[in-house]
Scaffold this motif. Structure first.
Motif, PDB file in Angstrom:
ATOM      1  N   LEU A 182       0.843  -1.197   0.000  1.00  0.00           N
ATOM      2  CA  LEU A 182       0.000   0.000   0.000  1.00  0.00           C
ATOM      3  C   LEU A 182       0.877   1.246   0.000  1.00  0.00           C
ATOM      4  N   ASN A 183       1.914   1.233   0.818  1.00  0.00           N
ATOM      5  CA  ASN A 183       2.827   2.377   0.846  1.00  0.00           C
ATOM      6  C   ASN A 183       3.563   2.506  -0.483  1.00  0.00           C
ATOM      7  N   LYS A 184       3.952   1.365  -1.077  1.00  0.00           N
ATOM      8  CA  LYS A 184       4.620   1.392  -2.377  1.00  0.00           C
ATOM      9  C   LYS A 184       3.696   1.995  -3.437  1.00  0.00           C
ATOM     10  N   ALA A 185       2.416   1.632  -3.404  1.00  0.00           N
ATOM     11  CA  ALA A 185       1.457   2.194  -4.356  1.00  0.00           C
ATOM     12  C   ALA A 185       1.377   3.714  -4.202  1.00  0.00           C
ATOM     13  N   CYS A 186       1.427   4.173  -2.957  1.00  0.00           N
ATOM     14  CA  CYS A 186       1.399   5.618  -2.710  1.00  0.00           C
ATOM     15  C   CYS A 186       2.680   6.287  -3.212  1.00  0.00           C
ATOM     16  N   GLU A 187       3.822   5.621  -3.043  1.00  0.00           N
ATOM     17  CA  GLU A 187       5.084   6.165  -3.548  1.00  0.00           C
ATOM     18  C   GLU A 187       5.044   6.284  -5.066  1.00  0.00           C
ATOM     19  N   ILE A 188       4.484   5.281  -5.734  1.00  0.00           N
ATOM     20  CA  ILE A 188       4.372   5.317  -7.197  1.00  0.00           C
ATOM     21  C   ILE A 188       3.474   6.468  -7.636  1.00  0.00           C
ATOM     22  N   GLN A 189       2.360   6.653  -6.931  1.00  0.00           N
ATOM     23  CA  GLN A 189       1.448   7.738  -7.294  1.00  0.00           C
ATOM     24  C   GLN A 189       2.098   9.097  -7.084  1.00  0.00           C
ATOM     25  N   LEU A 190       2.867   9.220  -6.016  1.00  0.00           N
ATOM     26  CA  LEU A 190       3.561  10.477  -5.743  1.00  0.00           C
ATOM     27  C   LEU A 190       4.583  10.763  -6.831  1.00  0.00           C
TER      28      LEU A 190
END
Length: 243
Positions: A182-190
């Protein structure tokens, strides 16, 4: 097979140490918890307030009941942490472990009006499995627990709007891997947002995201294999978390 209290303590302490390695900590704030086995009054392990993530050992973790009483340990806990974690442990029998973070990427996406977008294979894993909880201020109000429960529902994770991320799992391994991705997905979106001025972002359709999410469900057993690998890595660096 159910794990012993010592094994649960060591797993949870390992999760704290790994979170520190990954840069998930927020000084003394945010918290991970795990429900203890037993047929009596529900109790869960949580971090004692005042410890950095990279110094937590299995023996440092305190035991708290759903009334907020410390029933084992010589330390106090973060009241906001108790509100959030007790809410989940009260409502979800399957949510033995709860992980809450304030990472930069997680807080950034939690501040976006549309939340997590379907822009990558990793984010698609959470399609239809991520709840959203409206910000109500610092979680000192125990009355918020019912609303947290409603927001989480049967999802594997929760985005605390204007706040951070939360994951749940039957084991520490499950909750940790869910939070990792979930955190990785947020990093990708950022990262994608930073490039959006150069090229439009390509999104995944809801139909395809649903298909991908179902694909991920079929390999959830692999979380425990990955967890064992994380523990081997941690043991090579510092195995004092087991103490």
């Amino acid at each position: 097979m159910l794990k012993t209290e010592l094994e649960l303590r060591q797993d949870l302490a390992a999760a704290y140490r790994l979170a520190a390695m990954l840069g998930w900590e927020d000084t003394l704030y945010t918290h991970f918890s795990v429900r203890l086995p037993g047929d009596g009054e529900p109790r869960f392990l949580i971090n004692p307030f005042g410890f950095m993530f990279d110094e937590i050992c299995a023996s440092d973790l305190i035991v708290v009941n759903l009334d907020g009483q410390v029933v084992e340990g010589n330390a106090d806990y973060n009241p906001a942490g108790f509100t959030i974690h007790s809410a989940v442990h009260m409502a979800r029998e399957d949510a033995h472990c709860v992980i809450h973070t304030h990472t930069l990427a997680g807080m950034a996406v939690a501040s976006c009006e549309k939340g997590l977008l379907n822009i990558n294979q990793i984010s698609a894993e959470f399609h239809g499995r991520l709840g959203y909880h409206k910000y109500e201020g610092v979680a000192f109000n125990l009355e918020e627990r019912e609303r947290i429960q409603d927001s989480l529902g049967e999802n594997i994770a929760l985005m605390l709007v204007n706040h951070g991320l939360l994951s749940v799992g039957e084991t520490v391994a499950d909750a940790f891997q869910i939070m990792y991705y979930l955190n990785k997905a947020c990093e990708i979106q950022l990262a994608a947002g930073q490039m959006s001025g150069l090229s439009p972002i390509t999104t995944i359709s809801d139909e395809l995201a649903t298909y991908v999410s179902e694909q991920f469900k079929k390999v959830e057993h692999e979380r425990h294999t990955v967890w064992k690998a994380w523990l081997r890595k941690l043991d090579r660096i510092d195995d004092s978390y087991k103490q």
